[in-house]
Design a protein around this motif. Structure first.
Motif, PDB file in Angstrom:
ATOM      1  N   ILE A 136      34.556  14.526 -69.811  1.00 23.42           N
ATOM      2  CA  ILE A 136      35.952  14.175 -70.134  1.00 23.42           C
ATOM      3  C   ILE A 136      36.674  15.333 -70.804  1.00 23.42           C
ATOM      4  CG2 ILE A 136      35.955  11.637 -70.199  1.00 23.42           C
ATOM      5  CD1 ILE A 136      35.487  11.900 -73.221  1.00 23.42           C
ATOM      6  N   GLU A 137      35.928  16.240 -71.433  1.00 23.92           N
ATOM      7  CA  GLU A 137      36.586  17.396 -72.054  1.00 23.92           C
ATOM      8  C   GLU A 137      36.381  18.660 -71.234  1.00 23.92           C
ATOM      9  OE1 GLU A 137      35.214  17.076 -76.067  1.00 23.92           O
ATOM     10  OE2 GLU A 137      36.461  15.285 -76.290  1.00 23.92           O
TER      11      GLU A 137
ATOM     12  N   LEU B 183      31.905  10.904 -68.831  1.00 25.24           N
ATOM     13  CA  LEU B 183      32.364  11.638 -67.640  1.00 25.24           C
ATOM     14  C   LEU B 183      33.675  11.044 -67.149  1.00 25.24           C
ATOM     15  CD1 LEU B 183      29.039  11.863 -65.585  1.00 25.24           C
ATOM     16  CD2 LEU B 183      29.943  13.501 -67.250  1.00 25.24           C
ATOM     17  N   LYS B 184      34.515  11.912 -66.575  1.00 26.55           N
ATOM     18  CA  LYS B 184      35.751  11.417 -65.978  1.00 26.55           C
ATOM     19  C   LYS B 184      35.568  11.334 -64.457  1.00 26.55           C
ATOM     20  CE  LYS B 184      37.794  16.026 -65.783  1.00 26.55           C
ATOM     21  NZ  LYS B 184      38.818  16.914 -66.321  1.00 26.55           N
ATOM     22  N   ILE B 185      36.560  10.820 -63.779  1.00 20.35           N
ATOM     23  CA  ILE B 185      36.560  10.804 -62.317  1.00 20.35           C
ATOM     24  C   ILE B 185      36.526  12.259 -61.855  1.00 20.35           C
ATOM     25  CG2 ILE B 185      37.990  10.311 -60.284  1.00 20.35           C
ATOM     26  CD1 ILE B 185      39.155   7.929 -61.912  1.00 20.35           C
TER      27      ILE B 185
ATOM     28  N   SER C 234      32.933   8.208 -60.279  1.00 22.23           N
ATOM     29  CA  SER C 234      34.166   7.557 -60.733  1.00 22.23           C
ATOM     30  C   SER C 234      34.150   7.297 -62.241  1.00 22.23           C
ATOM     31  CB  SER C 234      34.379   6.244 -59.997  1.00 22.23           C
ATOM     32  OG  SER C 234      33.466   5.287 -60.493  1.00 22.23           O
ATOM     33  N   GLY C 235      33.620   8.259 -62.982  1.00 21.44           N
ATOM     34  CA  GLY C 235      33.541   8.105 -64.434  1.00 21.44           C
ATOM     35  C   GLY C 235      32.244   7.442 -64.844  1.00 21.44           C
TER      36      GLY C 235
ATOM     37  N   ALA D 225      44.932   4.704 -61.454  1.00 25.31           N
ATOM     38  CA  ALA D 225      43.489   4.998 -61.476  1.00 25.31           C
ATOM     39  C   ALA D 225      42.924   4.941 -60.051  1.00 25.31           C
ATOM     40  CB  ALA D 225      42.765   4.013 -62.389  1.00 25.31           C
TER      41      ALA D 225
ATOM     42  N   HIS E 241      44.003   8.030 -58.245  1.00 23.18           N
ATOM     43  CA  HIS E 241      43.229   9.185 -58.692  1.00 23.18           C
ATOM     44  C   HIS E 241      41.832   9.184 -58.044  1.00 23.18           C
ATOM     45  CE1 HIS E 241      42.294  12.602 -61.031  1.00 23.18           C
ATOM     46  NE2 HIS E 241      41.501  11.996 -61.884  1.00 23.18           N
ATOM     47  N   ARG E 242      41.191   8.025 -57.994  1.00 25.44           N
ATOM     48  CA  ARG E 242      39.860   7.949 -57.347  1.00 25.44           C
ATOM     49  C   ARG E 242      39.960   8.383 -55.894  1.00 25.44           C
ATOM     50  NH1 ARG E 242      39.534   3.011 -60.082  1.00 25.44           N
ATOM     51  NH2 ARG E 242      39.945   1.790 -58.198  1.00 25.44           N
TER      52      ARG E 242
END
Ligand code: ATP
Length: 134
Positions: free
Chosen positions: A28-29, A45-47, A65-66, A119, A122-123
Motif C-alpha cells: 500500500i505504500e 497490499l493494494k490492487i 486485488s489487495g 474500486a 480500478h480492479r
C-alpha cells in the motif's frame, strides 16, 4: 543465490505455490521486493501486479486485488481477496467490468455506490494492465 517459497492464496484457491528467486509485491505504500533471507515483515497490499522469478525461468505476473503479504523464514505468503496469473485473466470479462463500472461512476444516480464502482473500475483497469504480461 538461494530461493524462497511463494504462496499466493485466495479464499477459493491457491494461485501460486513454488520456489522463487525473488518477488515484488504491490504494497500500500509502494512496491517492495523480497529476496531470500529477507527480514520478517507483514504488509497490506493494494490492487496491483505481483511479479516473481522462478530459477532459470521467466518472470511471471499475477493480479492481486489487495490483501496481505507475510514474510517469515524464506516463506512469502500472500493472502489476497482475489488473484489470477496474467495468462488466466479473462480480458473480455475485465473489459466488460470496466465498461459497467465506468457507466456507474458517470451516472449520478443516488442509488449508485460510487466508491464501490470506482474500486471495480480500478480492479478492471489493473487486470487489463497485468494481462499484458502474459
Ligand atoms: P467482475 O465484475 O467481472 O466479477 P470483479 O472485480 O468484481 O469482476 P472479483 O470480485 O475481484 O471480480 O473476483 C471474483 C472472482 O472472479 C475471483 O475468483 C476472481 O479471480 C475472478 N475474476 C474476476 N475477474 C476476472 C477476470 N477478468 N479474469 C479471470 N478471473 C476473474
Amino acid at each position: 543465490m538461494g530461493t524462497l517459497q511463494l504462496e499466493v492464496v485466495t479464499p477459493d484457491k491457491t494461485v501460486v505455490s513454488g520456489e522463487v528467486e525473488m518477488a515484488v509485491c504491490p504494497g500500500i505504500e509502494g512496491e517492495f521486493g523480497v529476496l531470500p533471507k529477507h527480514v520478517s515483515l507483514l504488509s497490506a497490499l493494494k490492487i496491483g501486479g505481483l511479479r516473481y522469478k522462478v530459477a532459470g525461468g521467466k518472470e511471471e505476473h499475477v493480479f492481486i486485488s489487495g490483501g496481505f503479504a507475510d514474510v517469515n523464514n524464506d516463506v512469502l505468503t500472500v493472502l489476497a481477496e482475489s488473484a489470477e496469473m496474467a495468462q488466466n485473466i479473462d480480458t473480455a470479462r475485465a473489459m466488460a467490468a470496466k465498461e459497467r463500472a465506468e457507466k456507474r461512476v458517470a451516472s449520478h444516480e443516488e442509488q449508485v455506490d460510487t466508491v464501490r464502482a470506482e474500486a471495480a473500475l480500478h480492479r478492471a483497469v489493473v487486470r487489463l494492465q497485468v494481462a499484458q504480461f502474459r
